[in-house]
Design a protein around this motif. Structure first.
Motif, PDB file in Angstrom:
ATOM      1  N   HIS A   1      76.503  54.888 -31.881  1.00  0.00           N
ATOM      2  CA  HIS A   1      76.314  54.007 -30.757  1.00  0.00           C
ATOM      3  C   HIS A   1      75.797  52.436 -31.042  1.00  0.00           C
ATOM      4  O   HIS A   1      75.542  52.126 -32.252  1.00  0.00           O
ATOM      5  N   ASP A   2      76.066  51.593 -30.214  1.00  0.00           N
ATOM      6  CA  ASP A   2      75.636  50.253 -30.120  1.00  0.00           C
ATOM      7  C   ASP A   2      75.068  49.961 -28.489  1.00  0.00           C
ATOM      8  O   ASP A   2      75.066  51.084 -27.855  1.00  0.00           O
ATOM      9  N   THR A   3      75.213  48.964 -28.217  1.00  0.00           N
ATOM     10  CA  THR A   3      74.933  48.688 -26.658  1.00  0.00           C
ATOM     11  C   THR A   3      75.762  48.729 -25.712  1.00  0.00           C
ATOM     12  O   THR A   3      75.819  48.607 -24.506  1.00  0.00           O
TER      13      THR A   3
ATOM     14  N   VAL B   1      65.798  57.074 -19.956  1.00  0.00           N
ATOM     15  CA  VAL B   1      65.939  55.635 -20.119  1.00  0.00           C
ATOM     16  C   VAL B   1      67.403  55.418 -19.201  1.00  0.00           C
ATOM     17  O   VAL B   1      67.715  54.237 -18.928  1.00  0.00           O
ATOM     18  N   VAL B   2      68.175  56.285 -19.246  1.00  0.00           N
ATOM     19  CA  VAL B   2      69.578  56.211 -18.409  1.00  0.00           C
ATOM     20  C   VAL B   2      69.163  55.926 -16.978  1.00  0.00           C
ATOM     21  O   VAL B   2      69.810  55.103 -16.107  1.00  0.00           O
ATOM     22  N   GLY B   3      68.287  57.033 -16.298  1.00  0.00           N
ATOM     23  CA  GLY B   3      67.821  56.619 -15.193  1.00  0.00           C
ATOM     24  C   GLY B   3      67.025  55.348 -14.908  1.00  0.00           C
ATOM     25  O   GLY B   3      67.647  54.746 -13.668  1.00  0.00           O
ATOM     26  N   GLU B   4      66.358  55.078 -15.601  1.00  0.00           N
ATOM     27  CA  GLU B   4      65.901  53.542 -15.532  1.00  0.00           C
ATOM     28  C   GLU B   4      66.882  52.460 -15.399  1.00  0.00           C
ATOM     29  O   GLU B   4      66.850  51.576 -14.634  1.00  0.00           O
ATOM     30  N   GLY B   5      67.832  52.418 -16.564  1.00  0.00           N
ATOM     31  CA  GLY B   5      68.944  51.450 -16.504  1.00  0.00           C
ATOM     32  C   GLY B   5      69.852  51.571 -15.247  1.00  0.00           C
ATOM     33  O   GLY B   5      70.211  50.463 -14.735  1.00  0.00           O
ATOM     34  N   LEU B   6      69.936  52.836 -14.683  1.00  0.00           N
ATOM     35  CA  LEU B   6      70.730  52.584 -13.433  1.00  0.00           C
ATOM     36  C   LEU B   6      70.044  52.695 -12.109  1.00  0.00           C
ATOM     37  O   LEU B   6      70.753  52.319 -10.961  1.00  0.00           O
TER      38      LEU B   6
ATOM     39  N   ARG C   1      68.491  51.040 -23.651  1.00  0.00           N
ATOM     40  CA  ARG C   1      67.727  50.248 -22.997  1.00  0.00           C
ATOM     41  C   ARG C   1      68.047  48.906 -22.635  1.00  0.00           C
ATOM     42  O   ARG C   1      68.236  48.055 -21.562  1.00  0.00           O
ATOM     43  N   ASP C   2      68.954  48.313 -23.605  1.00  0.00           N
ATOM     44  CA  ASP C   2      69.485  46.889 -23.776  1.00  0.00           C
ATOM     45  C   ASP C   2      70.910  46.826 -23.156  1.00  0.00           C
ATOM     46  O   ASP C   2      71.392  45.928 -23.063  1.00  0.00           O
TER      47      ASP C   2
END
Length: 299
Positions: A161-163, A233-238, A290-291
């Motif tokens: 991974h990365d961002t 965290v994916v739910g928060e991002g989307l 998150r980022d």
């Protein structure tokens, strides 16, 4: 060394390339396009035209190198089983070009191949040829070449991974975007090992420089992040709800990803760290998730 690098313009290979050059190696980079060739030249590598769809086209590249690092893989998961068989053919072709020498062939596999019994942590000393992941074909081909006298070294990948990209988690994000919910299976306690792409790239260089025939290395920075934490965290991002699905709902919801999302896939890199002096320094998976820009097309 002069190193033939397959996947040289890909997510991981393009990060390995500058690490090899910085270590004083020359790089012959595989490409199938003129645009790829120009990118390799700009990066300081020599382009080599070929494709994993034609394993014989790779033989001359391997033959003129002091070592091979093979990271190319067809990630069209709609044809995952066939693509794993394609990788088996490529490894055989590359190995055939190196037979009778002490030149290393570094191949790529997944940390899941090191899982013994359910609930255990995958280790470098284990090869589970019966693991349901068809990627076992890569390590079986490596074992075949090793028996034929080729110096085969295996780097096993977790979720790299990365961002911008996060292994299998990237298509999970796509599913969450399409379905309007970020889901996990059951209690979401199953785990995904992870490694930052910069650390993974450094490991490949150490593997080709210091690895011995038959050794396996785990590119693991984090042993296991739970599916529930990832989904959260994916739910928060989307900006979508986070939900639990019953196991029998996974295939319908996730499509081809259904075969992976419920697996418990923790993995250790303790032996790799001790053996090669490799110590991950990159950011963690959750921090990168998150980022990331959830509105961008990460391809």
């Amino acid at each position: 060394m002069r190193i033939f690098l397959t996947g040289a313009t890909g997510f991981i290979g393009s990060r390995i390339l500058p690490e090899l050059l910085a270590a004083g190696h020359q790089v012959l980079g595989l490409t199938r396009s003129e645009a790829g060739a120009q990118a390799l030249i700009a990066a300081g590598a020599e382009p080599y035209h070929g494709t994993i769809d034609d394993p014989d086209s790779l033989v001359a590249g391997a033959a003129q190198a002091d070592a091979v690092i093979h990271t190319a893989f067809d990630h069209n998961f709609a044809n995952f089983v066939e693509n794993c068989e394609k990788d088996r053919r490529v490894i055989r072709a590359l190995g055939g070009a190196l037979a009778g020498s002490d030149r290393a062939l570094v191949i790529t596999s997944g940390t899941g191949m090191g899982l013994g019994e359910a609930g255990q942590i995958a280790t470098e000393q284990v090869f589970n040829a019966h693991h349901p992941n068809p990627r076992s074909a890569s390590e079986l081909a490596g074992a075949e070449m090793l028996a034929a006298g080729v110096k085969v070294i295996t780097v096993r990948l977790p979720q790299v991974h990365d961002t911008h990209r996060q292994g299998l988690i990237s298509p999970l994000i796509d599913v969450a975007r399409q379905k309007g919910v970020s889901a996990y299976v059951g209690e979401g306690r199953n785990r995904f090992a992870a490694g930052h792409v910069s650390d993974v790239a450094r490991l490949y260089v150490l593997a080709v420089e210091k690895g011995q025939a038959g050794e396996r290395f785990h590119a693991v920075g984090e042993e296991g992040i739970t599916a529930r934490d990832i989904a959260t965290v994916v739910g928060e991002g989307l900006g979508v709800p986070v939900v639990s699905l019953a196991p029998d709902q996974a295939a319908d919801h996730f499509g081809w990803l259904g075969m992976f999302v419920g697996f418990d896939m923790p993995a250790s890199s303790a032996w790799t760290r001790q053996r090669l002096g490799w110590y991950p320094q990159g950011r963690g998976l959750i921090a990168d998730l998150r980022d990331m820009d959830y509105q961008a097309d990460h391809g």
